[in-house]
Scaffold this active site. Sequence first.
Site, PDB file in Angstrom:
ATOM      1  N   ASP A  28     -56.338  21.031  23.450  1.00 55.92           N
ATOM      2  CA  ASP A  28     -55.809  20.005  22.478  1.00 55.92           C
ATOM      3  C   ASP A  28     -54.420  19.551  22.351  1.00 55.92           C
ATOM      4  OD1 ASP A  28     -58.235  21.123  21.602  1.00 55.92           O
ATOM      5  OD2 ASP A  28     -57.570  21.628  19.660  1.00 55.92           O
ATOM      6  N   GLN A  44     -52.400  23.139  23.188  1.00 59.59           N
ATOM      7  CA  GLN A  44     -53.031  24.304  23.184  1.00 59.59           C
ATOM      8  C   GLN A  44     -52.816  24.687  24.918  1.00 59.59           C
ATOM      9  OE1 GLN A  44     -55.017  25.948  20.309  1.00 59.59           O
ATOM     10  NE2 GLN A  44     -53.122  25.347  20.045  1.00 59.59           N
ATOM     11  N   TRP A  52     -59.170  29.420  28.839  1.00 63.36           N
ATOM     12  CA  TRP A  52     -58.746  29.591  27.441  1.00 63.36           C
ATOM     13  C   TRP A  52     -58.536  30.963  27.348  1.00 63.36           C
ATOM     14  CZ3 TRP A  52     -60.245  31.805  22.964  1.00 63.36           C
ATOM     15  CH2 TRP A  52     -59.857  31.254  21.722  1.00 63.36           C
ATOM     16  N   PHE A  87     -53.391  28.400  16.954  1.00 63.48           N
ATOM     17  CA  PHE A  87     -54.249  27.351  17.210  1.00 63.48           C
ATOM     18  C   PHE A  87     -53.576  25.809  16.790  1.00 63.48           C
ATOM     19  CE2 PHE A  87     -58.796  28.924  17.413  1.00 63.48           C
ATOM     20  CZ  PHE A  87     -58.433  29.962  18.297  1.00 63.48           C
ATOM     21  N   ARG A 152     -59.231  24.985  10.086  1.00 61.60           N
ATOM     22  CA  ARG A 152     -58.080  25.235  10.917  1.00 61.60           C
ATOM     23  C   ARG A 152     -57.621  23.688  11.346  1.00 61.60           C
ATOM     24  NH1 ARG A 152     -62.499  27.179  13.879  1.00 61.60           N
ATOM     25  NH2 ARG A 152     -63.497  25.642  15.072  1.00 61.60           N
ATOM     26  N   ASP A 153     -56.562  23.519  12.024  1.00 58.11           N
ATOM     27  CA  ASP A 153     -56.121  22.283  12.594  1.00 58.11           C
ATOM     28  C   ASP A 153     -55.294  21.561  11.803  1.00 58.11           C
ATOM     29  OD1 ASP A 153     -57.364  23.673  14.714  1.00 58.11           O
ATOM     30  OD2 ASP A 153     -59.063  22.156  14.619  1.00 58.11           O
ATOM     31  N   GLU A 209     -63.333  19.631  13.605  1.00 57.43           N
ATOM     32  CA  GLU A 209     -62.211  20.169  13.892  1.00 57.43           C
ATOM     33  C   GLU A 209     -61.402  18.974  14.090  1.00 57.43           C
ATOM     34  OE1 GLU A 209     -63.290  23.716  17.111  1.00 57.43           O
ATOM     35  OE2 GLU A 209     -63.667  21.904  17.910  1.00 57.43           O
TER      36      GLU A 209
HETATM   37  C1  FRU Z   1     -60.606  22.366  19.419  1.00 59.46           C
HETATM   38  C2  FRU Z   1     -60.326  23.602  18.915  1.00 59.46           C
HETATM   39  C3  FRU Z   1     -59.619  23.803  17.708  1.00 59.46           C
HETATM   40  C4  FRU Z   1     -58.868  24.799  17.626  1.00 59.46           C
HETATM   41  C5  FRU Z   1     -58.205  24.794  19.373  1.00 59.46           C
HETATM   42  C6  FRU Z   1     -58.202  26.263  19.753  1.00 59.46           C
HETATM   43  O1  FRU Z   1     -60.806  21.840  20.528  1.00 59.46           O
HETATM   44  O2  FRU Z   1     -61.526  24.429  19.041  1.00 59.46           O
HETATM   45  O3  FRU Z   1     -60.145  23.653  16.588  1.00 59.46           O
HETATM   46  O4  FRU Z   1     -57.505  24.945  16.973  1.00 59.46           O
HETATM   47  O5  FRU Z   1     -59.470  23.981  19.945  1.00 59.46           O
HETATM   48  O6  FRU Z   1     -57.826  26.069  21.152  1.00 59.46           O
END
Ligand code: FRU
Length: 471
Positions: A28, A44, A52, A87, A152-153, A209
């Site tokens: 992201d 990210q 990841w 995140f 989150r986010d 998200e």
């Molecule tokens: C979306 C997500 C977010 C999270 C991040 C983790 O792609 O799942 O919700 O913060 O990626 O990398």
Amino acid sequence: MTKSPIALTNSRYRLGYHVAAPTGWINDPNGFCYFKGYYHIFYQHHPYSAEWGPMHWGHARSKDLVHWESLPIGLEPGSPEDKDGCFSGSAIVKDDIMYLFYTGHHYYNDGDPDHFWQNQNMAYSEDGIHFTKYENNPIIDKEPEDNTHHYRDPKVWEHEGTYYMILGSQENDGLGRAILYASQDLKSWDYLGSVSKATDLKGEGFMWECPDFFHLDGKDILLLSPQGIDPQEEKYLNLYQTGYFVGEMDYQTAKFTRGEFHELDKGHDFYATQTTLAPDGRRIVFGWMAMWESHMPEKEDGWAGALTLPRELRLKDGKLVMTPVKELEALRVDEGKTETLTVSDATLIAKDASHAEILFSLPTTDATLTFKDAQEQDILSLVYTAETNKFVLRRNDTDEARYGTIQANDTLKYHLFIDTSSVEIFINDGETVFTERYYSESKPAVYLTTANETSVESTVYQLKADAVTYP
Ligand code: FRU
């Protein structure tokens, strides 16, 4: 022992003008803002492999949204408040300081990746390069009681002197929703409740998200990336989608009244958007130019994923349209080659189109756009049927087509940006957009086929292959 980032072993798929990590994994876009003369974008990032992993915030900045300078990593996980990952989140500028808001991720370390907890944190910077985590983190230590551990986010904005933070979340009943907090000082936050929630599980998802919230062309927009929407015939075909609701926010009651969910981009490779306001008032969006189930063969080469081009968002006839920002004209390295072509069967529009911008328009008719490799094999095709106003996009590396539609129109306008292994196709000024990665050992040749002999105006520009600089 200090770890070293993974090495880049092959440049065959490296992009020339899209933000990517120097090496390693990205997902992201985060922290998009304008600060002291530069646009800043974070992402990210896992620098130690092309998969990841514990999330960092990679970082790049640009004066013009075109030429990007890759900067040192902005946030690293491992503090008590973000032990297993920093995140996604956002940025806001106040009194010449850039504030970052992000989610701290924590595993219970029982081997179950779904057994985790999250909190919300802040970091700040005066130079936009070095970041200090706030000494009193977390700023929100746990989810509200009626919420699961998915929250989150954070996206933060200011409205009439108050700061608001919207978070993606899941209510205890298993439905996705967006929740809102308010603050006067960016440090202490009050919970205001749920602003909007999925009406049903399969229709609107189990977890929302990356929410983003803004006012655009007279309406309020909630842009988000819900998980768990069931595929319908030609819609919601990616694992997760990014889309939006158009509506009105009542800040007094913290309720957002809205219409139905619309997908923002119809391609295979688009997710987790983030917007910011340009100094001239335009709403600019970046997306992650991939999807969790995308193949990403560049992993073999020591990297994975990139961001889309920056695009301007507008509201038109109740729908969001996306167009490449006008600054991207600065990518052109030549005057452009303009031609009037008589198109029928597989007429060549551009060859060796590895870094190219292609514009063409034609009177509406059945039309097929094809990318072919050196062996004349199809890499990708986009078929338009005039009778139904539908597009079908196919790629050689997957059986799964993607679909788009436009309103009936006299003219078909295509605007393409090709960058080594990506193409973004904007149709009729962003009414339908397809974002795609493709993988070919040769530079693509672009052809157009029309049902009847058709006069087509086309312009092809060669674009810079070095608009992003890495250390
Ligand atoms: C979306 C997500 C977010 C999270 C991040 C983790 O792609 O799942 O919700 O913060 O990626 O990398």
